[in-house]
Design a protein around this motif. Structure first.
Motif, PDB file in Angstrom:
ATOM      1  N   GLY A   1      24.701 -10.062 -18.006  1.00 34.56           N
ATOM      2  CA  GLY A   1      23.898  -8.661 -18.012  1.00 34.56           C
ATOM      3  C   GLY A   1      25.176  -7.956 -17.978  1.00 34.56           C
ATOM      4  O   GLY A   1      26.287  -8.377 -17.964  1.00 34.56           O
TER       5      GLY A   1
ATOM      6  N   GLU B   1      17.264  -3.151 -20.705  1.00 41.98           N
ATOM      7  CA  GLU B   1      17.690  -4.119 -21.760  1.00 41.98           C
ATOM      8  C   GLU B   1      18.687  -3.743 -22.629  1.00 41.98           C
ATOM      9  O   GLU B   1      18.571  -2.357 -23.161  1.00 41.98           O
TER      10      GLU B   1
ATOM     11  N   ILE C   1      20.169  -8.030 -19.377  1.00 42.30           N
ATOM     12  CA  ILE C   1      19.711  -7.031 -18.435  1.00 42.30           C
ATOM     13  C   ILE C   1      20.866  -5.891 -18.439  1.00 42.30           C
ATOM     14  O   ILE C   1      22.053  -6.350 -18.565  1.00 42.30           O
TER      15      ILE C   1
ATOM     16  N   SER D   1      14.814  -9.510 -13.719  1.00 45.09           N
ATOM     17  CA  SER D   1      14.886  -8.782 -15.114  1.00 45.09           C
ATOM     18  C   SER D   1      13.919  -7.581 -15.182  1.00 45.09           C
ATOM     19  O   SER D   1      14.528  -6.436 -15.957  1.00 45.09           O
TER      20      SER D   1
ATOM     21  N   PRO E   1      19.910 -10.345 -26.114  1.00 41.27           N
ATOM     22  CA  PRO E   1      19.487  -9.075 -25.361  1.00 41.27           C
ATOM     23  C   PRO E   1      19.870  -9.754 -23.872  1.00 41.27           C
ATOM     24  O   PRO E   1      19.658 -10.810 -23.448  1.00 41.27           O
TER      25      PRO E   1
END
Length: 333
Positions: free
Chosen positions: A200, A41, A56, A36, A54
């Motif tokens: 992500g 973010e 990646i 990460s 939140p």
């Protein structure tokens, strides 16, 4: 340098591609826990249309790496210069994912990259008016498609499905893209994960990669006299974006401000389902592609563009009316 020549066993390419799918799937799922710090973010913003925790941002950096490695091992339909343009486009996106770039900075960088790539495309020995027309046209195609993919990247799977369908369209025109299969399977692995969310997003790195890749691929594989069809391959979502932009310009809205007024964003907000919206637009894009494949069989460019003009006018009017109703909050509030 190419390690293997064009006589490489196709079965080996397929084996490596399927292996890459599995490896990519495992790596991406492990990224939030172990990698990460490398990425930016992503939080819920004016493009996502749906709140999320939140995640990646910038996973798309893996795409050009696979493209470069596969081109070294097996070769590529792209030249080394074209791969460099794609790689630089992705790096701009990754830098934005990690450290943030202003909209004007990104626009300037892509206008510059588009200009350099356009010079590579045109005949520098040609000094007549066609030289300048082609230079401007190639630059416009490159920048427009890059920004297009960046715009639609806020909905899970939408940019990726559009990317994959564009590649499918090129394959159905008769172009052999077996050398790109490792990359295609890598993108497909991301698509599977992205549709589930929570891991992500590819970020601007991924959307800029896809935009530059598709722009260069379509220009390479479609005859110049029929190059206008390039934009229609991105339908119908391209009509949604253009119509929304026109309405915002008419009402003097600052275009640099993020928003959720596109139809696909409103549909996600209303039904709280990225999968349904992405699937609907994907099916419609496939139907568009089938129609365009039939049009490509027309030898007369005049007849081809006449049909496209009629076709696009109808859709633009429909989407402009829809965008107007959305702007006025009469539908999909």
């Amino acid at each position: 340098m190419i390690i293997f020549n064009s006589e490489i066993d196709i079965n080996l390419i397929w084996f490596c591609s399927i292996s890459l799918f599995i490896i990519t799937y495992i790596i991406i799922r492990a990224m939030p826990k172990y990698l990460s710090s490398i990425f930016g973010e992503c939080v819920a913003n004016n493009k996502t249309s749906k709140f999320h925790e939140p995640m990646i941002r910038g996973i798309g950096i893996i795409f050009p790496i696979i493209l470069v490695l596969s081109s070294i091992i097996w070769g590529s339909i792209f030249s080394e210069f074209e791969i460099l343009i794609i790689f630089l486009s992705t790096l701009i996106g990754f830098w934005d994912d990690k450290y943030f770039l202003k909209q004007k900075q990104k626009l300037f960088l892509f206008l510059f990259l588009g200009f350099v790539w356009s010079l590579y495309q045109v005949n520098l020995k040609n000094n007549d008016i066609n030289f300048f027309i082609e230079l401007i046209a190639y630059n416009f195609i490159f920048v427009f498609i890059v920004l297009f993919f960046n715009q639609i990247d806020g909905i899970n799977g939408l940019a990726t499905s559009t990317f994959l369908i564009c590649i499918l369209f090129v394959i159905l025109t008769g172009v052999n893209l077996i050398l790109l299969m490792p990359l295609i399977m890598t993108v497909l692995a991301y698509f599977v994960i992205n549709m589930g969310g929570k891991i992500g997003i590819q970020g601007d790195a991924g959307s800029f990669f896809m935009g530059s890749f598709i722009a260069i691929l379509l220009v390479k594989t479609i005859d110049w006299d029929k190059s206008g069809i390039i934009f229609f391959i991105l339908g119908p979502i391209i009509f949604d974006i253009c119509a929304t932009t026109i309405i915002r310009v008419c009402f003097k809205v600052d275009l640099t401000i993020g928003h959720r007024n596109n139809l696909y964003q409103k549909l996600v907000s209303r039904y709280q389902s990225h999968i349904k919206v992405t699937f609907t637009f994907a099916i419609t894009q496939i139907l568009f592609g089938y129609f365009l494949l039939k049009l490509l069989q027309i030898e007369s460019s005049y007849l081809l563009y006449s049909i496209l003009l009629l076709f696009s006018s109808m859709f633009m009017l429909l989407f402009c009316f829809t965008a107007y109703l959305i702007h006025k909050e009469k539908i999909l509030k």
